[in-house]
Each structure stands twice: as C-alpha cells, then as structure tokens.
Design an enzyme around this catalytic site. Structure first.
Site, PDB file in Angstrom:
ATOM      1  N   ASP A  71       6.473  24.606  27.698  1.00  0.00           N
ATOM      2  CA  ASP A  71       5.621  25.402  28.587  1.00  0.00           C
ATOM      3  C   ASP A  71       4.291  24.685  28.839  1.00  0.00           C
ATOM      4  O   ASP A  71       3.963  23.699  28.164  1.00  0.00           O
ATOM      5  CB  ASP A  71       5.359  26.796  28.004  1.00  0.00           C
ATOM      6  CG  ASP A  71       4.636  26.752  26.665  1.00  0.00           C
ATOM      7  OD1 ASP A  71       4.947  25.849  25.849  1.00  0.00           O
ATOM      8  OD2 ASP A  71       3.768  27.608  26.430  1.00  0.00           O
ATOM      9  N   GLU A 125       4.316  27.965  23.671  1.00  0.00           N
ATOM     10  CA  GLU A 125       3.372  27.462  22.675  1.00  0.00           C
ATOM     11  C   GLU A 125       1.937  27.774  23.068  1.00  0.00           C
ATOM     12  O   GLU A 125       1.068  27.884  22.220  1.00  0.00           O
ATOM     13  CB  GLU A 125       3.538  25.940  22.517  1.00  0.00           C
ATOM     14  CG  GLU A 125       2.792  25.359  21.308  1.00  0.00           C
ATOM     15  CD  GLU A 125       1.376  24.884  21.619  1.00  0.00           C
ATOM     16  OE1 GLU A 125       0.641  24.596  20.661  1.00  0.00           O
ATOM     17  OE2 GLU A 125       0.992  24.807  22.817  1.00  0.00           O
TER      18      GLU A 125
END
Lengths: 354, 354
Positions: A71, A125
């Site tokens: 991400d 994350e």
C-alpha cells in the site's frame, strides 16, 4: 494489470507504481501479484485479504522472510511514475514498491535459493496497526512467519538498518484549581504547573547505547500540549503528550517505568506503545546476510514492522532501495542505482549463480 | 406584562425576573419597562432597540447616571422566581434584576431628586461587546451618557466597588523546527521552548497598587496553551494565551508595553483588550455618594461596564444587591436585605425626604 517478473527491477517497479494502491484499496495490486507468482511452480502461494504469502519448500536448513507492504499513502498529484536517467519518481517509488519489485523478482527468478524463503506482500502498513496485513498474519497464522531471519525491504538507502527503536506516548497531566482570572489568587493555574514538566524535558539527556556494535539514539519530546477552559478562567488541567523513542535494550515495561521516573510526581496515561527490536546481528543467518551486503550496518531510529518480527522471536533488518526521508513526500523517488545494487546483493546472499 | 413600580423592591424584582429576557430576547421586558416609566411626567423617555433611557430635566448642578442591564444568561431550569423568608431565587435575581428594580423604583418614586438622574436600562450585556446596549448608546448618543458620576447597579454585595481592572489577552508564540520524533536531534521543539515562558509566568509578581485608597490586585495567567502537529513530529509552534488583568493606573498601551517587557524575546499577538477604570472617588458627586452609603468602598477586580463610563470621562462605581460570585450560577439569588439596604441608601443620596 499484468506484471512482468522477467523485466528488470526498474521496469517492474514502474509497473507496480502505476497500479494505485492507497491503503484499503490494494485489491488490484494484490490480484496482479497473485497472478504473477501463482504461476510459479516452485512457490506455494496463499492469500489472506490483500496479503500474499509465497513460500519455497526446499527443506533448507534455514528459512528467511523477505517482506514488503504493497500500500501507499494517499495520492498527491504524483502518479503515474516518471523515469529519468537516474531515478524513478512517483507515489510509492521509494516507500516501497522498489523493494517489493526486488522481492518479486527474487521470488520469480531464484527457483532454488540456498535458504528457504517466505515472501510476504502485505496490505495496510500506512494506517492503524489493527489493519496492518503483517500484524494480522502474525495473529492468525504466526507459523507462516516462522524463520531464522527476516528482511523488511523498507527504504534504507540501500544499506542495512538493524533493529529499531521502540516508541511510547504518554500524556503527562498537571492539575490546578479553576478561578476567575480577575481573582487569580483564588485558584491554581495548571498551565503554569506545566513549566516543571517542560523543564524536565529540556534537561533530559537521551541515552545513546551501543548494541551489537550499533549506536542507537533515544529521544524524549513533547508532541502535543493543550489546556484551557475560557479566556477568563484559570485552567484546572494541562495535558502534555510526550513521545519516548527508546533503544532496543529496553522493553516497553522498562520504558514505561522510565517515564514514571522522569515524570515522578505527575499523573501519566499511556496512549500508545510499540516495542523496540534488537538488531539480532549475531545469529548466523543475519551475519551471513551482513557479510553478503558488504558489512555496513546502521542502527534504525524510526519504528518499523521489523519490531513485529522481533516479537515473534525472528531477528529482522530493514534493507531496501530509496532514502527513508523521502517517504510520504510528494517528490519521493528511488535511485535506479539503489534498485540495482540491492537486487544484486540480495541475489548474492540467496546463492544466485553459485 | 404589567410592572407595578409602586410595589416594594422585592415584589418588583420578582416581576422582572418572571419576564424571561435572555440576551437577544429582551423585547418583552423592554416593553414592560417602557410602559411603566413612559407614564411618568417627570421623565423624558427614549428607546433605542431594547435599551431605554429615562431622564429628569430639573436643571440641577449635577447629573448622575444609574444604569443596569435587563438581559440574563440562558435559562438553566431556574425560573420562575422563588421567594423565601430571606432571599429571592431564580435567573437574574442577582445578575441583575434586583438592581434594575431598585433603579426603576427610584425613577418612579423620586420625582424631584437633588441631582438630575439619567436612568439607563440596556440590552445584551451578557454577550459580545458589539451588541451591548450601553456600548451602542455610547457610540450613537454619547451626549445621553454625559454626567458627573455613574452608578452601575451590578451585584456588589450591597457595597460600593470602585473602578475596575482592565483585561488584555496576548498570545505568546514559541517557534521551533519540525523533525520526525525518531530523529529529534534534527529539529527544535517549540513546546519545550514554552518552558521559559511558563517559568516567567510562575516567577511573575503581580502589582498591588493603591489607588484612591483602594488596593487593586493584578494578575498574569496563561488561560490556553496549544501546540502539536502529529504524534511523531517535533512541533514547530506553541501558542500560550495569557490574560493580563491590570490595575486602573495603567492604560491599555502601558499594559501592552508591559507584556512586551515580560515576554521580551518572544513574538506576541494581542487578541483582546479592554481598558481599566479609575475609581474616580475624588470628584464631589462620588464623594457624596460614598458618604451617603456609609463610607465602605472596595476595589473591583473584574471588568465591568463601568469601564465604558470611564472611557467617556465619567467616574463610575458598581453598587448593587447580590453576591457577584453567584452571577451566572444556576442557584443565583438575591438577599432581601440587600434589596432593602441598597434602595434606602440610594434614596438617601438622591435626597428623598430631605
């Protein structure tokens, strides 16, 4: 979207960057990765949400984890990727699709590494810990993360950064007694009471312990302060939020005990806490890795997911392309030289060509 | 709603209290007052919004203003008025319909006072200054407030409170430089920088000057503090809002100069300022008043509308029934004994029965 794992790391990084994957919206990139690694016979692939685990099962003496999050932080007018002679620019180039590309390339092109490898490509994350794919995996399937050593391919300037400092946030409270400010001698001003707390912060001398040959550097800082009731009232409470960054020779419990000592006499409330991670460079798998990448190791000051491996008893380091100071900045980029050197060192360590 | 100005002050206070008049909603009470005083031949009555001015025009050597606001703070389950043997309870009993009742009674029952009187019953004292009826009148018709002396019938425990302290709010700013809290040595923490500002506040010794025989008592207090960017960032700014209550021997300009001196080396921003008012007890009208009410005078610490008279060059005092500490409290009440003693003293001063 098709990923070409046979293309060189620069090209693959660019392909990954051009698949938008802001936290919470990783389905497309996870699909692309699943499709690309799912066709490889030497890997066992499992998917959990938008987190993928791909393992070699060669029966080697050692197993290592190579992990990266897929991400990014939100778009900031910095897509698609833009290639120059020396760098690749755009959202996620540095944090951390360059590292993901290198891991994917290793997964595809090293069918028979000298150590068994568990590749982990995980979601979320950049947001709260509860959504973090690596955290969730450590809760639901800790056995999949069992290993002798782990490499998190977060940007580290293409140099090994070992361990990480822990972080704790405590609110220090001062109390007073309200009164009308026109008759202030009838009350006790809680904001004035914060002077002593701030003075202790100013006088604080952070430790710089040397651990496994690395000099860490602690820090103790007020990150928020608030107090006040009305423009004509002596405030009865002031709250100073303090962030303690502690070296890996301290547990969270020891860090908290230290906070109680520093702020002795004041009420404190813990609002956030995450453990440090020891460098763990003395285990054989780590030592071999450090040797393979040329011997240079720096301490990691910031907190990263390496601490999650530490909690599982797995020594871990950060090692990835890109300047960590560029993470989350609009102008983030990754040097092509980093992509190439990190890939070459990783392949050497995994026995490519040997 | 009919007001009976021939009823005794307790009854009239109760009638006024039972007409709801939260700031901005004073039409009903202003109508009732206008109707009650409009029928008195010895008064010239003018209305401006919900503010009423009623004047005797007897050609006396002196003119005095007797003023009170007719609005209240919001309801708090404290209406209608409730009478006990000793007190009248309910919203506005203390702040300040008791004082308004006494002024109305004087207006009605003293057709030929020994001094010309300008009675002012005004709106919106409990809200922002721009809506304050006395302020608006001082801007639009300052000639109507010309006088030798003024009495504001705010609650003052039935004792004269002279002058009032000024109030100023300044924001003191400390500056720093942002940095990630994991590498705090790369930045400068603005919250830590506030320690020095708070220490100066702690060390500050407020003045207690004696003016016209009254001991005032200054105060310097932080009333708000704020700073912080994110839980992992060293803040680059901290803002400490400080309230300075200054004695009437200082002008606003002098007060600000003093703030610049106290916070020398820091950026400051003035957010609010209102002047103090001198007790002005040396003018003949004031001296006669103090003598008539028995000679006891206290300094006024809080800011009140007496300062508006001071700006117009009119010495002014607070003198009214009720404990000022009960103002704005749900349980506010006015002692019947205060209503009676304040009324008797006011009548004596205005030459009733002489």
């Amino acid at each position: 979207m098709h990923l070409d794992l046979s293309a060189e790391a620069v090209t693959l990084t660019q392909q990954l960057v051009d698949i938008e994957s802001v936290s919470g919206d990783e389905a497309a990139i996870a699909d692309a990765i699943e499709k690309a690694v799912g066709g490889l016979d030497h890997l066992t692939v499992q998917r959990f949400g938008n987190t993928l685990v791909a393992r070699t099962e060669l029966g080697r003496d050692e197993r290592v984890v190579i992990a990266g999050h897929i991400d990014t932080v939100p778009l900031n007018d910095n897509l698609p990727a833009r290639l120059t002679d020396t760098d690749l620019h755009g959202l996620g180039t540095c944090d951390m699709k360059g590292g993901v590309a290198i891991a994917l390339r290793a997964a595809a092109t090293l069918p028979s590494p000298n150590r068994d490898v568990t590749y982990v490509f995980y979601e979320c994350e950049e947001v709260e810990a509860e959504r973090n794919g690596l955290f969730k995996l450590s809760q639901s399937h800790p056995e999949l993360l069992e290993a002798d050593f782990a490499i998190l391919m977060e940007p580290s300037d293409a140099v090994v950064e070992a361990g990480c400092q822990g972080t704790m946030r405590v609110d220090v409270l001062t109390r007073g007694e309200r009164a009308h400010s026109a008759r202030s001698w009838k009350g006790v001003n809680a904001i004035h009471g914060a002077a002593e707390v701030l003075t202790r912060l100013n006088d604080y001398e952070p430790r710089r312990p040397v651990i496994d040959g690395l000099e860490f550097h602690e820090g103790l800082n007020a990150v928020f302060i608030s107090g006040g009731v009305a423009g004509n009232v002596l405030p009865d409470e002031c709250r100073i939020s303090v962030n303690y960054r502690f070296a890996p020779d301290r547990s969270e419990e020891e860090a908290l005990a230290h906070m109680r000592e520093v702020f002795d006499g004041y009420e404190i409330e813990v609002s956030d806490s995450a453990p440090a991670a020891m460098p763990g460079l003395s285990v054989p798998a780590a030592a071999a890795f450090v040797e393979a990448v040329g011997g240079t190791v720096n301490p990691k000051f910031g907190w990263t997911d390496v601490a999650r491996f530490s909690v599982l008893g797995v020594p871990a380091v950060n090692f990835g392309p890109g300047d960590p100071h560029l993470a989350h900045k609009q102008e983030e980029f990754v040097p092509l030289a980093h992509l190439r050197s990190v890939e070459a060192q990783l392949h050497t360590w995994l026995g490519a060509g040997s």
